[in-house]
Design a protein around this motif. Structure first.
Motif, short mmCIF file in Angstrom:
data_model
loop_
_atom_site.label_atom_id
_atom_site.label_comp_id
_atom_site.label_asym_id
_atom_site.label_seq_id
_atom_site.Cartn_x
_atom_site.Cartn_y
_atom_site.Cartn_z
N ARG A 38 -52.17 -22.03 4.07
CA ARG A 38 -51.99 -22.42 2.59
C ARG A 38 -53.14 -23.41 2.26
O ARG A 38 -53.78 -24.07 3.02
N GLN A 39 -53.39 -23.22 0.87
CA GLN A 39 -54.53 -24.25 0.45
C GLN A 39 -54.24 -24.77 -0.64
O GLN A 39 -53.75 -24.18 -1.73
N GLU A 44 -59.30 -27.26 1.99
CA GLU A 44 -59.55 -26.20 2.54
C GLU A 44 -58.21 -25.54 2.91
O GLU A 44 -57.16 -25.97 3.33
N ARG A 45 -58.18 -23.98 3.28
CA ARG A 45 -57.30 -23.35 3.56
C ARG A 45 -56.79 -23.93 5.23
O ARG A 45 -57.75 -24.14 6.00
N TYR A 95 -50.55 -18.25 1.87
CA TYR A 95 -50.92 -16.94 2.00
C TYR A 95 -50.54 -16.32 3.09
O TYR A 95 -50.48 -16.82 4.41
N TRP A 113 -55.25 -10.40 4.95
CA TRP A 113 -54.92 -11.43 4.09
C TRP A 113 -54.06 -11.06 2.89
O TRP A 113 -54.58 -10.02 2.16
N GLY A 116 -51.76 -14.49 -1.97
CA GLY A 116 -51.28 -15.52 -2.28
C GLY A 116 -50.17 -15.92 -3.20
O GLY A 116 -50.19 -15.19 -4.31
#
Length: 123
Positions: A38-39, A44-45, A95, A113, A116
């Motif tokens: 997650r971000q 930051e992620r 994500y 990836w 999101g």
């Protein structure tokens, strides 16, 4: 073309639950680790959770331990994230991630990836 498509995000109130789904296409991930990151705004992620190919091993960031549950259905090539007791600090883009290597200690380097899905938790 490999795709990871997340769904299930939305706007909820503090204390509510959400279940995120991630459907994979283009290849099977049945032999791969899958996970969630997650971000949040201005952050930051960060790693949230990961699950081994069989589902027999699960890994969580310390902040989510006990509130979030990751699971998978290999027949559907899908991974899930059940989130309970959501708090405003859980607001983020979540994500899906697949393949790659889980190194331990909440360190996961995925190969693929998703785009999101937004989760917003109001107080």
């Amino acid at each position: 073309q490999v795709q990871l498509v997340e769904s299930g995000g939305g706007l909820v109130q503090a204390g509510d639950s959400l279940r995120l789904s991630c459907a994979a296409s283009g290849r099977t991930f049945n032999s791969d680790t899958m996970g969630w990151f997650r971000q949040g705004p201005g952050k930051e992620r960060e790693f949230v959770a990961a699950i081994s190919w069989s589902g027999g091993s699960t890994y969580y960031a310390d902040s989510e331990q006990g509130r979030f549950t990751i699971s998978r259905d290999n027949a559907k090539n899908t991974v899930y994230l059940q989130m309970n007791g959501l708090q405003p600090e859980d607001s983020a883009i979540y994500y899906c991630a697949g393949g790659g290597t889980y190194y331990g200690a909440s360190k996961y380097g995925p190969a693929f990836w998703g785009q999101g899905t937004q989760v917003t938790v109001s107080s």
